[in-house]
Design an enzyme around this catalytic site. Sequence first.
Site, PDB file in Angstrom:
ATOM      1  CB  CYS A   1      43.815  31.545  48.823  1.00  0.00           C
ATOM      2  SG  CYS A   1      45.397  31.650  49.652  1.00  0.00           S
TER       3      CYS A   1
ATOM      4  CB  CYS B   1      47.939  32.185  47.400  1.00  0.00           C
ATOM      5  SG  CYS B   1      46.526  33.251  47.181  1.00  0.00           S
TER       6      CYS B   1
ATOM      7  CE  LYS C   1      51.690  32.327  43.777  1.00  0.00           C
ATOM      8  NZ  LYS C   1      50.733  33.403  43.521  1.00  0.00           N
ATOM      9  CE  LYS C   2      56.595  32.228  48.092  1.00  0.00           C
ATOM     10  NZ  LYS C   2      56.465  32.880  49.374  1.00  0.00           N
TER      11      LYS C   2
ATOM     12  CE1 TYR D   1      49.393  40.658  42.199  1.00  0.00           C
ATOM     13  CE2 TYR D   1      48.017  41.805  40.599  1.00  0.00           C
ATOM     14  CZ  TYR D   1      48.656  41.768  41.824  1.00  0.00           C
ATOM     15  OH  TYR D   1      48.560  42.838  42.665  1.00  0.00           O
TER      16      TYR D   1
ATOM     17  CD  GLU E   1      52.041  35.094  40.967  1.00  0.00           C
ATOM     18  OE1 GLU E   1      51.080  34.293  40.966  1.00  0.00           O
ATOM     19  OE2 GLU E   1      52.235  35.917  41.888  1.00  0.00           O
TER      20      GLU E   1
ATOM     21  CG  HIS F   1      77.315  44.954  55.343  1.00  0.00           C
ATOM     22  ND1 HIS F   1      76.956  45.269  54.048  1.00  0.00           N
ATOM     23  CD2 HIS F   1      78.564  44.463  55.291  1.00  0.00           C
ATOM     24  CE1 HIS F   1      77.959  44.986  53.238  1.00  0.00           C
ATOM     25  NE2 HIS F   1      78.947  44.494  53.964  1.00  0.00           N
TER      26      HIS F   1
ATOM     27  CD  GLU G   1      73.860  46.234  53.318  1.00  0.00           C
ATOM     28  OE1 GLU G   1      74.393  46.998  54.131  1.00  0.00           O
ATOM     29  OE2 GLU G   1      74.452  45.250  52.828  1.00  0.00           O
TER      30      GLU G   1
HETATM   31  P1  NDP Z   1      45.342  40.651  36.036  1.00  0.00           P
HETATM   32  O1  NDP Z   1      44.272  41.634  36.206  1.00  0.00           O
HETATM   33  O2  NDP Z   1      46.555  40.741  36.888  1.00  0.00           O
HETATM   34  O3  NDP Z   1      45.875  40.678  34.527  1.00  0.00           O
HETATM   35  C1  NDP Z   1      44.989  40.473  33.464  1.00  0.00           C
HETATM   36  C2  NDP Z   1      45.750  40.528  32.168  1.00  0.00           C
HETATM   37  O4  NDP Z   1      44.891  40.116  31.135  1.00  0.00           O
HETATM   38  C3  NDP Z   1      46.252  41.909  31.818  1.00  0.00           C
HETATM   39  O5  NDP Z   1      47.469  41.776  31.170  1.00  0.00           O
HETATM   40  C4  NDP Z   1      45.168  42.445  30.900  1.00  0.00           C
HETATM   41  O6  NDP Z   1      45.658  43.307  29.884  1.00  0.00           O
HETATM   42  C5  NDP Z   1      44.692  41.186  30.219  1.00  0.00           C
HETATM   43  N1  NDP Z   1      43.267  41.206  29.918  1.00  0.00           N
HETATM   44  C6  NDP Z   1      42.277  41.579  30.744  1.00  0.00           C
HETATM   45  N2  NDP Z   1      41.086  41.435  30.150  1.00  0.00           N
HETATM   46  C7  NDP Z   1      41.328  40.960  28.917  1.00  0.00           C
HETATM   47  C8  NDP Z   1      40.518  40.611  27.814  1.00  0.00           C
HETATM   48  N3  NDP Z   1      39.200  40.750  27.852  1.00  0.00           N
HETATM   49  N4  NDP Z   1      41.135  40.154  26.697  1.00  0.00           N
HETATM   50  C9  NDP Z   1      42.467  40.032  26.640  1.00  0.00           C
HETATM   51  N5  NDP Z   1      43.278  40.350  27.652  1.00  0.00           N
HETATM   52  C10 NDP Z   1      42.717  40.809  28.777  1.00  0.00           C
HETATM   53  O7  NDP Z   1      44.630  39.228  36.132  1.00  0.00           O
HETATM   54  P2  NDP Z   1      45.145  37.758  36.475  1.00  0.00           P
HETATM   55  O8  NDP Z   1      44.216  36.868  35.743  1.00  0.00           O
HETATM   56  O9  NDP Z   1      46.605  37.632  36.251  1.00  0.00           O
HETATM   57  O10 NDP Z   1      44.871  37.657  38.033  1.00  0.00           O
HETATM   58  C11 NDP Z   1      43.575  37.920  38.559  1.00  0.00           C
HETATM   59  C12 NDP Z   1      43.663  38.540  39.936  1.00  0.00           C
HETATM   60  O11 NDP Z   1      44.079  37.553  40.862  1.00  0.00           O
HETATM   61  C13 NDP Z   1      44.694  39.655  40.021  1.00  0.00           C
HETATM   62  O12 NDP Z   1      44.130  40.896  39.742  1.00  0.00           O
HETATM   63  C14 NDP Z   1      45.158  39.565  41.459  1.00  0.00           C
HETATM   64  O13 NDP Z   1      44.421  40.447  42.233  1.00  0.00           O
HETATM   65  C15 NDP Z   1      44.872  38.134  41.856  1.00  0.00           C
HETATM   66  N6  NDP Z   1      46.142  37.396  41.957  1.00  0.00           N
HETATM   67  C16 NDP Z   1      47.061  37.790  42.887  1.00  0.00           C
HETATM   68  C17 NDP Z   1      48.263  37.130  43.000  1.00  0.00           C
HETATM   69  C18 NDP Z   1      49.266  37.600  44.004  1.00  0.00           C
HETATM   70  O14 NDP Z   1      48.894  38.327  44.915  1.00  0.00           O
HETATM   71  N7  NDP Z   1      50.540  37.250  43.864  1.00  0.00           N
HETATM   72  C19 NDP Z   1      48.586  35.995  42.150  1.00  0.00           C
HETATM   73  C20 NDP Z   1      47.565  35.679  41.197  1.00  0.00           C
HETATM   74  C21 NDP Z   1      46.398  36.354  41.118  1.00  0.00           C
HETATM   75  P3  NDP Z   1      45.954  44.879  30.090  1.00  0.00           P
HETATM   76  O15 NDP Z   1      47.443  45.016  30.054  1.00  0.00           O
HETATM   77  O16 NDP Z   1      45.322  45.518  28.924  1.00  0.00           O
HETATM   78  O17 NDP Z   1      45.339  45.279  31.368  1.00  0.00           O
END
Ligand code: NDP
Length: 449
Positions: free
Chosen positions: A43, A48, A51-52, A179, A183, A438, A443
């Site tokens: 984080c 986090c 990134k933010k 995510y 982002e 407002h 709101e």
């Molecule tokens: P996510 O789980 O959000 O997304 C993973 C993406 O990769 C999905 O689109 C998924 O496709 C695809 N995917 C998963 N496995 C494979 C694979 N084997 N081959 C190809 N594509 C694949 O993961 P992130 O990496 O974006 O983030 C990891 C975690 O970190 C998140 O789950 C979140 O909990 C945390 N995070 C939170 C943030 C926040 O709170 N703002 C910011 C960044 C990270 P499909 O559509 O098929 O599922």
Amino acid sequence: MTNYDYDLFVIGAGSGGTRASRVAAAHGARVAVAEEYRVGGTCVIRGCVPKKLLVYGAHFAEDLKDAKRFGWQVPDDCDFSWPTLRDNVLEEVDRINAAYTTTLESHGVDIIHQRATVSGPNEVTLADGTRKTAAKILIAVGAHPAVPDCVGHEHGITSNEAFHLDAIPKRVLIAGAGYIANEFAGIFHQFGAHVIIINRSKEILRGYDQAIRDRLLQISLMKGLEFRFDATFEGIEKGDDGCLTVTMANHEPAVVDLVMFATGRRPNTRDLGLDTAGVELDDMGAVVVDADNRSTCDSIFAVGDVTNRIQLTPIAIREGQAFADTFFGGKSVRIDYDNVPSAVFSHPPLAAVGMTESQARQKLGSVKVYTSDFRAMKNVLAGRDERALYKMVCDGDTGKIVGLHMIGPDVPEILQAAAIAVKAGLTKDQFDDTVALHPTMAEELVLMK
Ligand code: NDP
């Protein structure tokens, strides 16, 4: 009673490990924490926080354009210096890293800057071969980005490296549509790159409400981001000119300057020695724990992303706190995983708490949905054709709000407050009883139709 070196040995000084160490020490425990990289964890160091800050930096691209409509004389070709932003962000990361270290030290926690592995139910071995014993061991080692095992994957980066780039590439391809993908797509796009998101499925942000996801997709397409679906990643070939050719199923190859993998994160349990203590892992390699964060070995516990419950910092922090209070503070605490709010800091951001409409329909049967689809006042004057969408999902019988889903400017800030009401079990009528403030965007929460 056995004499251990420590009451608690924590492996990993990220959000969960740091909280557990500090609180257990405050309860009087003798605590050590081993960290192989930097105190602060994902984080603070490469997640986090930086990134933010990049999201804030990226937003200026639109703010500077909009400023003209508000009367400010802003040159058309405003200069953006990536190295300035990057270095300032990394400096802020250093500051927080130092603050975390100081907090641990001031609580009397021994910080061991080495990799530690488990070598028995009550023993860890440090990288230099030293062995330490502890009554309890806490695994808080987090997770790492998953990189597909495909040809040329070594030419791609993950979010870890994105914070250290020398320059912003002109063409970026991001694999995954969760995510991190959304982002960073926003960040790179605002800094002037052409961004292509490719995903194996037909969706972005699986798990969020369909209407909100559709709105993000629509706005992102309008801004010029490119999406390719059913596009399972096949491989990367690097040309003599340094360009990367990415091949994928069902689509033409794409030629880009940078490939970033954002295809989920996997627990950091490999070669951690957990087998020496009989700690069970699930299919993803996550430590299997009970409601008290205890693994299948009585003296070994785990919190945070390594347990793959909900991969969010505030959850890891709560788990670390609950563990320390329960086992060192004499106060049994368990986490309630219901109604955990979350946000995606895309451009614009989205945020949600509770069930999506489709989850609620499946679970409750009778559901009432209220929405507000509007253009924020600021966007209207700026001539920015971007509509916000708020959606409230209620139990059809009781009127209780079971889900709140939002996309639009500042919605993570707004949703955090509204999530308290959802968690408290309030109804749509109770929201409507509250007079609108407002003129605000928030709101709309008490004016939904
Ligand atoms: P996510 O789980 O959000 O997304 C993973 C993406 O990769 C999905 O689109 C998924 O496709 C695809 N995917 C998963 N496995 C494979 C694979 N084997 N081959 C190809 N594509 C694949 O993961 P992130 O990496 O974006 O983030 C990891 C975690 O970190 C998140 O789950 C979140 O909990 C945390 N995070 C939170 C943030 C926040 O709170 N703002 C910011 C960044 C990270 P499909 O559509 O098929 O599922």
